[in-house]
Design a protein around this motif. Structure first.
Motif, PDB file in Angstrom:
ATOM      1  N   THR A 103     -96.685 -29.887  18.625  1.00 26.10           N
ATOM      2  CA  THR A 103     -97.522 -29.906  19.813  1.00 26.10           C
ATOM      3  C   THR A 103     -97.029 -31.009  20.732  1.00 26.10           C
ATOM      4  O   THR A 103     -97.016 -32.187  20.362  1.00 26.10           O
ATOM      5  CB  THR A 103     -98.995 -30.145  19.458  1.00 26.10           C
ATOM      6  OG1 THR A 103     -99.441 -29.099  18.597  1.00 26.10           O
ATOM      7  CG2 THR A 103     -99.858 -30.160  20.710  1.00 26.10           C
ATOM      8  N   ALA A 104     -96.594 -30.648  21.914  1.00 27.09           N
ATOM      9  CA  ALA A 104     -96.098 -31.621  22.888  1.00 27.09           C
ATOM     10  C   ALA A 104     -97.196 -31.908  23.915  1.00 27.09           C
ATOM     11  O   ALA A 104     -98.300 -31.375  23.849  1.00 27.09           O
ATOM     12  CB  ALA A 104     -94.858 -31.058  23.571  1.00 27.09           C
ATOM     13  N   VAL A 117    -103.561 -30.421  31.786  1.00 27.34           N
ATOM     14  CA  VAL A 117    -104.978 -30.124  31.572  1.00 27.34           C
ATOM     15  C   VAL A 117    -105.251 -28.695  32.046  1.00 27.34           C
ATOM     16  O   VAL A 117    -104.584 -28.180  32.957  1.00 27.34           O
ATOM     17  CB  VAL A 117    -105.880 -31.115  32.325  1.00 27.34           C
ATOM     18  CG1 VAL A 117    -105.655 -32.535  31.829  1.00 27.34           C
ATOM     19  CG2 VAL A 117    -105.634 -31.036  33.838  1.00 27.34           C
ATOM     20  N   ALA A 118    -106.218 -28.058  31.416  1.00 23.88           N
ATOM     21  CA  ALA A 118    -106.587 -26.706  31.823  1.00 23.88           C
ATOM     22  C   ALA A 118    -107.187 -26.737  33.219  1.00 23.88           C
ATOM     23  O   ALA A 118    -107.882 -27.683  33.598  1.00 23.88           O
ATOM     24  CB  ALA A 118    -107.575 -26.111  30.824  1.00 23.88           C
ATOM     25  N   GLY A 119    -106.923 -25.701  33.980  1.00 22.63           N
ATOM     26  CA  GLY A 119    -107.460 -25.618  35.335  1.00 22.63           C
ATOM     27  C   GLY A 119    -106.644 -24.665  36.171  1.00 22.63           C
ATOM     28  O   GLY A 119    -105.802 -23.917  35.672  1.00 22.63           O
ATOM     29  N   ARG A 120    -106.886 -24.690  37.473  1.00 20.39           N
ATOM     30  CA  ARG A 120    -106.220 -23.760  38.380  1.00 20.39           C
ATOM     31  C   ARG A 120    -104.750 -24.108  38.560  1.00 20.39           C
ATOM     32  O   ARG A 120    -104.373 -25.269  38.700  1.00 20.39           O
ATOM     33  CB  ARG A 120    -106.913 -23.759  39.747  1.00 20.39           C
ATOM     34  CG  ARG A 120    -106.251 -22.844  40.802  1.00 20.39           C
ATOM     35  CD  ARG A 120    -107.154 -22.585  41.971  1.00 20.39           C
ATOM     36  NE  ARG A 120    -108.311 -21.806  41.555  1.00 20.39           N
ATOM     37  CZ  ARG A 120    -108.326 -20.467  41.458  1.00 20.39           C
ATOM     38  NH1 ARG A 120    -107.242 -19.775  41.760  1.00 20.39           N
ATOM     39  NH2 ARG A 120    -109.414 -19.854  41.080  1.00 20.39           N
ATOM     40  N   VAL A 121    -103.926 -23.067  38.560  1.00 17.00           N
ATOM     41  CA  VAL A 121    -102.504 -23.194  38.860  1.00 17.00           C
ATOM     42  C   VAL A 121    -102.279 -22.718  40.287  1.00 17.00           C
ATOM     43  O   VAL A 121    -102.863 -21.715  40.721  1.00 17.00           O
ATOM     44  CB  VAL A 121    -101.652 -22.357  37.885  1.00 17.00           C
ATOM     45  CG1 VAL A 121    -100.162 -22.491  38.218  1.00 17.00           C
ATOM     46  CG2 VAL A 121    -101.912 -22.769  36.440  1.00 17.00           C
ATOM     47  N   GLY A 156     -95.785 -16.950  30.847  1.00 14.00           N
ATOM     48  CA  GLY A 156     -96.306 -16.903  29.490  1.00 14.00           C
ATOM     49  C   GLY A 156     -96.310 -18.272  28.834  1.00 14.00           C
ATOM     50  O   GLY A 156     -97.279 -18.650  28.162  1.00 14.00           O
ATOM     51  N   PHE A 157     -95.228 -19.022  29.015  1.00  9.36           N
ATOM     52  CA  PHE A 157     -95.146 -20.365  28.436  1.00  9.36           C
ATOM     53  C   PHE A 157     -96.247 -21.259  29.016  1.00  9.36           C
ATOM     54  O   PHE A 157     -96.951 -21.964  28.270  1.00  9.36           O
ATOM     55  CB  PHE A 157     -93.773 -20.967  28.698  1.00  9.36           C
ATOM     56  CG  PHE A 157     -93.584 -22.323  28.066  1.00  9.36           C
ATOM     57  CD1 PHE A 157     -93.160 -22.438  26.755  1.00  9.36           C
ATOM     58  CD2 PHE A 157     -93.838 -23.486  28.782  1.00  9.36           C
ATOM     59  CE1 PHE A 157     -92.991 -23.684  26.159  1.00  9.36           C
ATOM     60  CE2 PHE A 157     -93.685 -24.734  28.201  1.00  9.36           C
ATOM     61  CZ  PHE A 157     -93.255 -24.836  26.888  1.00  9.36           C
ATOM     62  N   ARG A 208    -103.749 -22.868  27.541  1.00  7.17           N
ATOM     63  CA  ARG A 208    -104.741 -22.456  26.543  1.00  7.17           C
ATOM     64  C   ARG A 208    -104.879 -23.472  25.417  1.00  7.17           C
ATOM     65  O   ARG A 208    -105.712 -23.306  24.528  1.00  7.17           O
ATOM     66  CB  ARG A 208    -104.337 -21.108  25.941  1.00  7.17           C
ATOM     67  CG  ARG A 208    -104.478 -19.916  26.864  1.00  7.17           C
ATOM     68  CD  ARG A 208    -104.008 -18.668  26.135  1.00  7.17           C
ATOM     69  NE  ARG A 208    -104.129 -17.475  26.954  1.00  7.17           N
ATOM     70  CZ  ARG A 208    -103.718 -16.272  26.558  1.00  7.17           C
ATOM     71  NH1 ARG A 208    -103.165 -16.126  25.361  1.00  7.17           N
ATOM     72  NH2 ARG A 208    -103.858 -15.227  27.357  1.00  7.17           N
ATOM     73  N   GLY A 209    -104.045 -24.495  25.431  1.00  5.77           N
ATOM     74  CA  GLY A 209    -104.111 -25.503  24.384  1.00  5.77           C
ATOM     75  C   GLY A 209    -103.268 -25.185  23.176  1.00  5.77           C
ATOM     76  O   GLY A 209    -103.431 -25.809  22.120  1.00  5.77           O
TER      77      GLY A 209
END
Length: 339
Positions: A2-3, A7-11, A268-269, A275-276
Motif C-alpha cells: 500500500t503506497a 484523499v477520496a473526492g472529486r477528480v 482504473g488505477f 477507493r482506498g
C-alpha cells in the motif's frame, strides 16, 4: 503493498477534447467515401472511465460555439461526467482531428491550432471545480497546445506536492507532432517530476529520454512522483513508490484497437487508489479497465459488470496470470482461493 494515495473526492480532468473524423469503413482518407464523426480526448477519456467506476469527476476545457462543440459536450456528459464548467468560446473553434488509415498504421491529422481549448490558461485554477478537487489530472498533450496551456499545467504543479490543495496525476502521453521545436524531453521531464502520480509507457520513455532506458533509470530520471506507474505494453505495469515496487501482468485479451487503452488504464488505477485499495488492487483495476478500451474501435468501451470485476480483483496471482479475457463473461465458478 500500500503506497501513498490521494484523499477520496472529486477528480477534475483538464484538457482538450476534439471532434474526430475517420473513414468508415477504415481505408486511406483519399479513398474514403464516408467519414464517421466521434470525439477524441485523452483527459475526457479518463474522466468517462472514472465516471464508469463511480468516481465523481468533472471535465474542464473549452469548446467552440459550433455543432462540433455541441457534439463533444453531449458525448462526455452522456458518460456521467460533469461538464457544467466547460466554457463556450464564441471566437475560437472546437478542435478537430482526422484519421488517415494506411498500410503501415493510422496517421492523425490535427486541426487544433487556435482552437478554443488552446486558449486555456492558469486562471482556471482559481475557480470551481478546481478549488473543490481532491485530484487534478493532466496529460503531456496540454502543455504542447499553447504557451497559456503550458502555464496552466506549470502553475498546477508549482510548489511541493504536500503544500498543494489537491493531488496531481500526469500522464506523459507524448505526441511528437505537437512538439516540433524539440522541447518535449525537457518540458515533459520537468512537469512529470513535479506530479504526485505519473503514468508513462516504457517504450514511450525510451523514445523521449533515450533508447535502452530501464525502469531503475526512469526512476532516477523522475525521482519526484510519489507513485511512478510504468506501462510495459501488453506485458505488465509496474508502480514504483517510496513503499516499494509492485508489478502486475496485463490481462491477456484480443485487441480490436489500442487507441484509448492508456487513458482507460490510468482511470482504473486512479479509481483503485481513490477507493482506498492497495497498489496491486489499483494496477489490476487499471488492466481491467484497459481491456474495455482494447475491445472496441472507439476510445471508450463498456466496463464489465461489477460482479465480474470483483471476481477478477479477487483472483490469486497465479489465477490472474492464467486468466484470458474474451467476449464472454468469466466462468461462474472461479477457484475457491479467488473468492
Amino acid at each position: 503493498m500500500t503506497a501513498w494515495r490521494p484523499v477520496a473526492g472529486r477528480v477534475v480532468c483538464v484538457g482538450e477534447t476534439m471532434a474526430a473524423l475517420s473513414p468508415d469503413p477504415p481505408r486511406p482518407l483519399a479513398d474514403a467515401d464516408r467519414l464517421r464523426l466521434s470525439v477524441a480526448g485523452a483527459e475526457s477519456n479518463v474522466a468517462m472511465y472514472l465516471a464508469d467506476h463511480g468516481i465523481p469527476v468533472s471535465w474542464l476545457s473549452a469548446l467552440g460555439a459550433d455543432p462540433l462543440g455541441d457534439k463533444v459536450r453531449a458525448a462526455v456528459a452522456a458518460a456521467g461526467v460533469d461538464v457544467t464548467h466547460v466554457r463556450t468560446d464564441p471566437d475560437r473553434p472546437t478542435g478537430l482531428l482526422v484519421k488517415d488509415p494506411g498500410p503501415t498504421g493510422t496517421r492523425v491529422r490535427y486541426y487544433r491550432s487556435g482552437s478554443a481549448a488552446s486558449a486555456l490558461g492558469p486562471g482556471l485554477l482559481d475557480r470551481e471545480p478546481v478549488r473543490g478537487a481532491a485530484l487534478l489530472h493532466f496529460t503531456g498533450i496540454t502543455p504542447a497546445l499553447s504557451p497559456s496551456c503550458r502555464d496552466l499545467v506549470t502553475r498546477a504543479l508549482a510548489g511541493p506536492g504536500a503544500a498543494r490543495p489537491y493531488a496531481v496525476s500526469f500522464d506523459v502521453n507524448h505526441r511528437a507532432a505537437l512538439w516540433p521545436d524539440g522541447t518535449a524531453p525537457d518540458v515533459l521531464r520537468t512537469l512529470a517530476d513535479r506530479a504526485d502520480i505519473v503514468f508513462v509507457g516504457l517504450d514511450e520513455a525510451q523514445d523521449i529520454w533515450g533508447a535502452g532506458l530501464t525502469l531503475p533509470d526512469l526512476r532516477r530520471l523522475l525521482p519526484g512522483p510519489r507513485i511512478l506507474v510504468v506501462k510495459d505494453g501488453a506485458r505488465a505495469a509496474t508502480a514504483v513508490s517510496r513503499s516499494g515496487t509492485c508489478t502486475v501482468p496485463a490481462l491477456r485479451t484480443g485487441v480490436v484497437e489500442a487507441v484509448g487503452a492508456g487513458d482507460a488504464f490510468a482511470a482504473g488505477f486512479l479509481a483503485g487508489l481513490l477507493r482506498g485499495g492497495s497498489t496491486t488492487y489499483a494496477l489490476r483495476l487499471g488492466h481491467i479497465t484497459a481491456v474495455s478500451a482494447l475491445k472496441v474501435t472507439g476510445d471508450h468501451g463498456p466496463l464489465p459488470d461489477g460482479e465480474h470485476i470483483e471476481r477478477l480483483l479477487g483472483l490469486t496471482p497465479q489465477d490472474w496470470e492464467r486468466y484470458e479475457d474474451s467476449a464472454a463473461p468469466p466462468p461462474s465458478r472461479l477457484p475457491d482461493t479467488a473468492r
